[in-house]
Design an enzyme around this catalytic site. Structure first.
Site: not given
Ligand code: URA
Ligand code: CA
Length: 435
Positions: A83, A162, A169, A184, A188
């Protein structure tokens, strides 16, 4: 009965939330029984009070469990996912997939489109005629078992908690919280089925984290979460003060990836792919040491099997693999323009995010979800930071389907600085964090 107001109060006062309290607010927010205003109060309390290591792991797993989890157990071997926290012209995924697959690491990539300077991995790959990611789960798994690599579009209902939390947020000034960002991102990756995770945390002007200190803190937070929830995780902190490689654009990056798989790519892109790839190979158990992993990667570039793996991958998903031998079959822009240096000297700055925005203005990326991408267009740098230039040398080439690119040129001149004094090239790999 648990009450959200008590959970908020406990976090406000600096207490550690229990696993049950975290599951309670994540589940309640996902199913709509806890309203936005209470969750915004809680995220603001988290912003100021932070989260312990245990809370971060609990939050991550609660978000993972809020939706579907991809089951990759039918794929043989250790599924290592990579990632990147996001950069400009970051062609690493296109290179790394076939590269590590060629040494036997299974690459089961779920990818998206998304907003940004260029398209996502899927958009880029779709510049190959016929290539598609609309394959079903069984076919996806069969392809990975057979070829060691396949890419599927984001499907199912992954980490809905999320999604809701991130949007909230975004409008409550609580994005910039390391525990919230780290959980977060990790939720994923874990929901997508990764056994092990290699993180490329970018740092510099073009990155989400602009300073090395912030990038290191985020990297450490993610590595801890991963290892605490049973996924071997490591992070590389890499430079994004200038774009990676030369190409920024969809078809242009596919061409750059092909060059790199042939061993003829940009030095920085090649080096970063070898670094990240070595960790992937090592975590997958396909080498005893990082040194051995790197030698294996260098070998599959040299003997052509990385490139062959890329061809088989494209063909298996309907793509015209002849682009690999003849990249002129990729979408081509109507016009090219050179950005000529106005004075001699050394390239001192190539502000990555602004240069990325220039590519987006040409049509290489999406400004909104509804924007259409022009796969052919973008930028190819001819010089990088530290390179010597003569007056009139091309700093970069603009590939455009618009005849008038004066605005883009102006923007690029403002963000590519030439200095009369010698400038060192930036450090590419700052740190490698394993625990
Ligand atoms: N990228 C994400 O996937 N989550 C966040 O909270 C910030 C950047
Ligand atoms: Ca690039």
């Amino acid at each position: 009965m648990m009450r959200m107001v008590d959970v908020i109060e406990r976090k406000r006062d600096g207490h550690e939330l229990s696993t049950e309290e975290i599951q309670f607010f994540v589940n309640g927010y996902t199913d709509g029984s806890i309203p936005d205003y209470q969750v915004s109060a809680l995220t603001m309390a988290i912003f100021f009070q932070g989260m312990t290591e245990k809370e971060r792991a609990d939050l991550t797993m609660a978000m993972v469990k809020s939706g579907d989890q991809i089951d990759l157990s039918a794929i043989e071997g250790v599924k290592v996912d990579k990632h990147s926290t996001g950069g400009v012209g970051d062609t690493t995924t296109l290179v790394l997939g076939p590269l590590v697959a060629a040494v036997g690491v299974p690459v089961a990539k779920m990818s998206g489109r998304g907003l940004g300077h260029t398209g996502g991995t899927i958009d880029k790959l779709e510049s190959v005629e016929g290539f598609h990611v609309e394959i079903d789960n069984d076919e996806f798994i069969n392809l990975v078992n057979k070829n060691k690599i396949a890419v599927i579009g984001q499907s199912g209902n992954l980490t809905p908690a999320d999604k809701k939390l991130y949007s909230l947020r975004d409008v409550t000034a609580t994005v910039d919280s390391i525990p919230l960002i780290a959980s977060s991102i990790m939720s994923k990756k874990i929901a997508a089925g990764a056994d092990a995770i290699v993180l490329d945390v970018k740092t510099g002007a073009g990155a989400f984290m602009k300073t090395l200190d912030d990038s290191r803190e985020l990297a450490k937070a993610m590595v801890r979460i991963g290892n605490n929830v049973g996924r071997r995780t490591m992070a590389v902190i890499s430079d994004m003060s200038q774009p990676l490689g030369y190409a920024i654009g969809n078809a242009l990056e596919v061409k750059e990836a092909i060059d790199t798989l042939k061993g003829e790519g940009p030095e920085d892109l090649t080096e970063l792919c070898l670094t990240l790839g070595s960790h992937m190979v090592f975590l997958a158990g396909k080498a005893e040491s990082l040194g051995e992993a790197r030698s294996k990667l260098e070998e599959v570039i040299k003997n052509g099997s990385a490139l062959e793996t890329f061809k088989i991958f494209l063909e298996s998903q309907g793509g015209d693999a002849s682009v690999v031998d003849d990249p002129s079959r990729l979408p081509q822009a109507k016009y090219t323009f050179e950005l000529e240096a106005k004075e001699a000297g050394y390239v001192a700055e190539i502000v990555a995010d602004e240069v990325g925005t220039a590519a987006m203005l040409l049509g290489a990326g999406r400004a909104t979800k509804e924007s259409e991408i022009d796969l052919a267009v973008g930028l190819v740098l001819r010089k990088k930071i530290g390179d010597k230039v003569e007056k009139g040398d091309s700093l970069l080439t603009i590939y455009s389907n618009f005849e008038d690119v004066n605005e883009v040129k102006e923007m690029l001149y403002e963000n590519i600085k030439v200095s009369s004094e010698h400038v060192d090239a930036p450090i590419l790999v700052h740190e490698e964090i394993t625990e």
